[in-house]
Design a protein around this motif. Sequence first.
Motif, PDB file in Angstrom:
ATOM      1  N   ILE A 619       0.844  -1.182   0.000  1.00  0.00           N
ATOM      2  CA  ILE A 619       0.000   0.000   0.000  1.00  0.00           C
ATOM      3  C   ILE A 619       0.885   1.240   0.000  1.00  0.00           C
ATOM      4  CG2 ILE A 619      -1.844   1.272   1.150  1.00  0.00           C
ATOM      5  CD1 ILE A 619      -2.734  -1.477   0.171  1.00  0.00           C
ATOM      6  N   TYR A 620       0.721   2.069  -1.028  1.00  0.00           N
ATOM      7  CA  TYR A 620       1.437   3.334  -1.133  1.00  0.00           C
ATOM      8  C   TYR A 620       0.434   4.479  -0.998  1.00  0.00           C
ATOM      9  CZ  TYR A 620       5.280   0.495  -2.906  1.00  0.00           C
ATOM     10  OH  TYR A 620       6.271  -0.444  -3.031  1.00  0.00           O
ATOM     11  N   VAL A 621       0.906   5.574  -0.437  1.00  0.00           N
ATOM     12  CA  VAL A 621       0.045   6.725  -0.192  1.00  0.00           C
ATOM     13  C   VAL A 621       0.668   7.965  -0.815  1.00  0.00           C
ATOM     14  CG1 VAL A 621      -0.944   8.229   1.568  1.00  0.00           C
ATOM     15  CG2 VAL A 621      -0.890   5.768   1.944  1.00  0.00           C
ATOM     16  N   THR A 622      -0.151   8.736  -1.513  1.00  0.00           N
ATOM     17  CA  THR A 622       0.262  10.057  -1.982  1.00  0.00           C
ATOM     18  C   THR A 622      -0.566  11.089  -1.249  1.00  0.00           C
ATOM     19  OG1 THR A 622       0.809   9.174  -4.170  1.00  0.00           O
ATOM     20  CG2 THR A 622       0.589  11.561  -3.974  1.00  0.00           C
ATOM     21  N   ALA A 623       0.104  11.919  -0.462  1.00  0.00           N
ATOM     22  CA  ALA A 623      -0.580  12.929   0.341  1.00  0.00           C
ATOM     23  C   ALA A 623      -1.037  14.089  -0.533  1.00  0.00           C
ATOM     24  CB  ALA A 623       0.352  13.425   1.440  1.00  0.00           C
ATOM     25  N   PRO A 624      -1.971  14.894  -0.048  1.00  0.00           N
ATOM     26  CA  PRO A 624      -2.431  16.049  -0.831  1.00  0.00           C
ATOM     27  C   PRO A 624      -1.269  16.961  -1.213  1.00  0.00           C
ATOM     28  CG  PRO A 624      -3.835  15.718   1.094  1.00  0.00           C
ATOM     29  CD  PRO A 624      -2.675  14.786   1.244  1.00  0.00           C
ATOM     30  N   GLY A 625      -1.140  17.231  -2.499  1.00  0.00           N
ATOM     31  CA  GLY A 625      -0.097  18.128  -2.979  1.00  0.00           C
ATOM     32  C   GLY A 625       1.284  17.522  -3.078  1.00  0.00           C
ATOM     33  N   ALA A 626       1.447  16.238  -2.705  1.00  0.00           N
ATOM     34  CA  ALA A 626       2.767  15.606  -2.727  1.00  0.00           C
ATOM     35  C   ALA A 626       3.133  15.162  -4.138  1.00  0.00           C
ATOM     36  CB  ALA A 626       2.802  14.420  -1.780  1.00  0.00           C
ATOM     37  N   ALA A 627       4.435  15.172  -4.414  1.00  0.00           N
ATOM     38  CA  ALA A 627       4.912  14.769  -5.736  1.00  0.00           C
ATOM     39  C   ALA A 627       5.239  13.290  -5.810  1.00  0.00           C
ATOM     40  CB  ALA A 627       6.138  15.588  -6.106  1.00  0.00           C
ATOM     41  N   ARG A 630       4.517   7.146  -0.924  1.00  0.00           N
ATOM     42  CA  ARG A 630       5.290   6.548   0.171  1.00  0.00           C
ATOM     43  C   ARG A 630       4.684   5.202   0.523  1.00  0.00           C
ATOM     44  NH1 ARG A 630       7.044  10.903   4.590  1.00  0.00           N
ATOM     45  NH2 ARG A 630       7.636  12.624   3.242  1.00  0.00           N
ATOM     46  N   LEU A 631       5.552   4.229   0.791  1.00  0.00           N
ATOM     47  CA  LEU A 631       5.077   2.949   1.296  1.00  0.00           C
ATOM     48  C   LEU A 631       4.503   3.166   2.688  1.00  0.00           C
ATOM     49  CD1 LEU A 631       4.979  -0.208   0.916  1.00  0.00           C
ATOM     50  CD2 LEU A 631       7.140  -0.249   2.185  1.00  0.00           C
ATOM     51  N   ALA A 632       3.253   2.740   2.881  1.00  0.00           N
ATOM     52  CA  ALA A 632       2.601   2.942   4.179  1.00  0.00           C
ATOM     53  C   ALA A 632       2.229   1.637   4.857  1.00  0.00           C
ATOM     54  CB  ALA A 632       1.345   3.800   4.005  1.00  0.00           C
ATOM     55  N   GLY A 633       2.268   0.525   4.133  1.00  0.00           N
ATOM     56  CA  GLY A 633       1.929  -0.758   4.732  1.00  0.00           C
ATOM     57  C   GLY A 633       2.026  -1.880   3.723  1.00  0.00           C
ATOM     58  N   HIS A 667       2.780  16.125  11.303  1.00  0.00           N
ATOM     59  CA  HIS A 667       1.454  16.670  11.026  1.00  0.00           C
ATOM     60  C   HIS A 667       0.846  15.945   9.827  1.00  0.00           C
ATOM     61  CE1 HIS A 667      -1.681  19.782  10.939  1.00  0.00           C
ATOM     62  NE2 HIS A 667      -1.554  19.748   9.623  1.00  0.00           N
ATOM     63  N   VAL A 668      -0.382  15.471  10.006  1.00  0.00           N
ATOM     64  CA  VAL A 668      -1.132  14.866   8.907  1.00  0.00           C
ATOM     65  C   VAL A 668      -2.085  15.932   8.375  1.00  0.00           C
ATOM     66  CG1 VAL A 668      -2.743  13.061   8.214  1.00  0.00           C
ATOM     67  CG2 VAL A 668      -0.954  12.555   9.875  1.00  0.00           C
ATOM     68  N   ALA A 669      -1.806  16.413   7.179  1.00  0.00           N
ATOM     69  CA  ALA A 669      -2.604  17.496   6.623  1.00  0.00           C
ATOM     70  C   ALA A 669      -4.026  17.029   6.321  1.00  0.00           C
ATOM     71  CB  ALA A 669      -1.947  18.018   5.350  1.00  0.00           C
ATOM     72  N   ALA A 670      -4.984  17.928   6.515  1.00  0.00           N
ATOM     73  CA  ALA A 670      -6.363  17.622   6.148  1.00  0.00           C
ATOM     74  C   ALA A 670      -6.475  17.555   4.630  1.00  0.00           C
ATOM     75  CB  ALA A 670      -7.300  18.686   6.705  1.00  0.00           C
ATOM     76  N   GLY A 671      -7.272  16.623   4.140  1.00  0.00           N
ATOM     77  CA  GLY A 671      -7.469  16.524   2.706  1.00  0.00           C
ATOM     78  C   GLY A 671      -7.634  15.095   2.238  1.00  0.00           C
ATOM     79  N   SER A 672      -7.590  14.919   0.926  1.00  0.00           N
ATOM     80  CA  SER A 672      -7.812  13.614   0.303  1.00  0.00           C
ATOM     81  C   SER A 672      -6.474  12.943  -0.010  1.00  0.00           C
ATOM     82  CB  SER A 672      -8.615  13.789  -0.985  1.00  0.00           C
ATOM     83  OG  SER A 672      -8.825  12.551  -1.621  1.00  0.00           O
ATOM     84  N   TYR A 673      -6.305  11.732   0.491  1.00  0.00           N
ATOM     85  CA  TYR A 673      -5.094  10.954   0.295  1.00  0.00           C
ATOM     86  C   TYR A 673      -5.359   9.841  -0.716  1.00  0.00           C
ATOM     87  CZ  TYR A 673      -2.966  13.244   4.326  1.00  0.00           C
ATOM     88  OH  TYR A 673      -2.439  14.179   5.184  1.00  0.00           O
ATOM     89  N   ALA A 674      -4.491   9.738  -1.727  1.00  0.00           N
ATOM     90  CA  ALA A 674      -4.600   8.657  -2.706  1.00  0.00           C
ATOM     91  C   ALA A 674      -3.954   7.400  -2.115  1.00  0.00           C
ATOM     92  CB  ALA A 674      -3.919   9.043  -4.008  1.00  0.00           C
ATOM     93  N   ILE A 675      -4.761   6.354  -1.968  1.00  0.00           N
ATOM     94  CA  ILE A 675      -4.293   5.090  -1.402  1.00  0.00           C
ATOM     95  C   ILE A 675      -4.197   4.083  -2.540  1.00  0.00           C
ATOM     96  CG2 ILE A 675      -4.640   3.376   0.398  1.00  0.00           C
ATOM     97  CD1 ILE A 675      -4.499   6.219   1.495  1.00  0.00           C
ATOM     98  N   LYS A 676      -2.984   3.569  -2.785  1.00  0.00           N
ATOM     99  CA  LYS A 676      -2.733   2.730  -3.950  1.00  0.00           C
ATOM    100  C   LYS A 676      -2.381   1.301  -3.526  1.00  0.00           C
ATOM    101  CE  LYS A 676      -0.478   6.908  -5.688  1.00  0.00           C
ATOM    102  NZ  LYS A 676      -1.335   7.464  -6.729  1.00  0.00           N
ATOM    103  N   LEU A 677      -3.117   0.341  -4.040  1.00  0.00           N
ATOM    104  CA  LEU A 677      -2.775  -1.071  -3.892  1.00  0.00           C
ATOM    105  C   LEU A 677      -1.832  -1.432  -5.027  1.00  0.00           C
ATOM    106  CD1 LEU A 677      -3.182  -3.995  -2.792  1.00  0.00           C
ATOM    107  CD2 LEU A 677      -5.184  -4.142  -4.307  1.00  0.00           C
TER     108      LEU A 677
END
Length: 702
Positions: A619-627, A630-633, A667-677
């Motif tokens: 599981i990879y995550v792209t945070a709001p506005g991130a380029a 990141r591996l999250a799990g 800090h975990v920014a408020a917003g929509s996070y893309a969660i990728k399998l």
Amino acid sequence: MDRSLSPDRRAELIVAAMTDDEKFRMIRADFGQVKEKGPNPPGALNGAGFIPAIPRLGLPVLNETDAGLGVTRDGNDGLGAISLPAGLATAASFDPAVAHAGGRMIGGEARGKGYGVLLAGGVNLTRDPRNGRNFEYAGEDPVLAGTIVGATVKGVQERKVVATVKHFVINDLESGRNTLSSDIDPVALRESDLLAFQLAIAKGDPGSVMSSYNRINGTYAGEHDWLLNQVLKQEWGFKGYVMSDWGGVHSGAKAALAGLDQESAGEFFDKEVYFDKPLRAAYASGEFPKARLDDMVKRIMRSLFAHGVIDEPLKKSKVPYEADRIVARDALEAGAVLLRNEGGLLPLSAKQSVAVIGGHADKGVFAGGGSSLVTDVAGDPVPGLEPQKWPGPMKYHASAPLGFMQKLGGKVSFDPGTDPAAAAKAAAGADVAVVFVTKWAAESFDAPDLALPDGQDALVEAVAKANPKTVVILETNGPVKMPWLAHVGAAMEAWYPGSGGGDAIARLLYGVAAPSGRLPLSWPKDESQLPRATIQGAGLYAKAKPADNVDYDIEGADVGYRWFEKTKREPLFPFGYGLTYTNFAYSDFAVDKDAKGRPVAHVTVKNTGKAAGADVPQIYVTAPGAATRRLAGWSKVALKPGASRRVDIPLEPLALARYDDKAGGWHVAAGSYAIKLARSASDVVEETNVTLGESFPVVKAP
């Protein structure tokens, strides 16, 4: 000695009972190996470090030994030891249980040989695949590295031995390691190398942390108040002690006041024993206060009490070497990475004739050099290899793939691979050719390039031309250039395979076990894809001057797969990649939140092939506005043919967060996070989004 008291209270009581001389004796460890000027003191075991007993207080001698792959010194039984495969192999398992089992094994051997401190717990990130010590560490991703090393440390310390997380911090190159400055923005450091240490310490609770040789933004690691006092001890609440690396101390009071608690082998490696006469002088003048001296000793004693070193006397006990060899074998089976397998060439059949070529595969498996080299209890099957002097000797472990292959296969022959024409002839006369290639690495130097040495590329090309059914087994420190890749049928990265390596490789080749490793690092096509195309002063015994400074702000926190994504470069093989002998399908991917509002991913994994195997949904995550993602799990899932399982994958909060330097926290920014399998960092199967709010603003390591 009242075991009903807390380790903190017991440490306070023993410090209060100590004389100043006894305290100063505890904050420096002597070099534990044979001295040229006379015999070792009573109780010394020729290890990396030694502190004499204090009989008046009931304190036994304390012996320290290297390293992360196993016990490197004989200890009180006079025998060798069992080596785990490379740390990268353990990381490639993507399985904390494998790391934990390996930690218990090497911790048990350390205790059985009389050692109370094992210098195991390397967690420096792979910023450059040419770094000579990558094989001791756990890859390029901080969450994976911290999780794996934390599990190893926990296993070591369950055997009542103190583990040592090292090298703190950003000791990510060996060229000029004693002088170079690793220059990086503090926030980027927090989100990369420091994050790996933060997670390893939080998950493993090591008794000790070892400071690194290098400078960080101009200041030596052992004199770095911000790193040692402010971050490690105050912010992270680390209660153990900070020891120096061997030769990593440059001052007395300055280092002690900055947070260094113990000098290691200063009489042998430092310009002088800074924690003896110079520190005593500072103590007498009032520059170095009694409260700090007491804190240093308390931290050391607390770890020895907390991890059972004092309460369980260190005495010679029988080490179960053959059982330990199976642990090492299983670790490689879980961490070897199948990179290519055209037409299902692997697994081999006992009906096939096989020509085994090169790599001393008739004698053993290759080992990395330096302080982590374990002398196998079975001896050295290929003696006399150069270099013999430091960081040698170059050695093999006595676990010959050829012998194990002959037990599992039919007609299995051997050619040394020293003559490409003869090797090609041997390959042409067999159904399948298996070529073993090697590249040595060790601490104190970096490889100048990613090429295989000694004409091995030409050997592989000649064999593959004679027989397209060629399998290449790589015993290396990590990625190498593979100009022959398209011409071979299969390739498997076996890292430095360890004491059970020959057995594991044979079992993997013949399908007794299925490869399930995934790359814990990105595999570049060549050096031009790296943040730094060259390493100044690289090479064994290089005469060129190494760099004074290394600019890590080039990639910052975007290490490895994130660098490739950021720069839109395609590696030869991506982080997280690996094949096996079956196929897996994913379904019903979803993300929800647990009771604390933390995201949890769910997916059903099904083995759709005809062989048992293990998969690693990531599981990879792209945070709001991130380029970059990141591996999250992840989860390691073993399934028989046709079987399926629903798996839950909690996401690491620190992989969702950014470090806020002004607020002084994550800090975990408020917003929509893309969660990728995904199946790897580059192979996304499905994507969804989850919204996080301000109710989840700051997170800490578990």
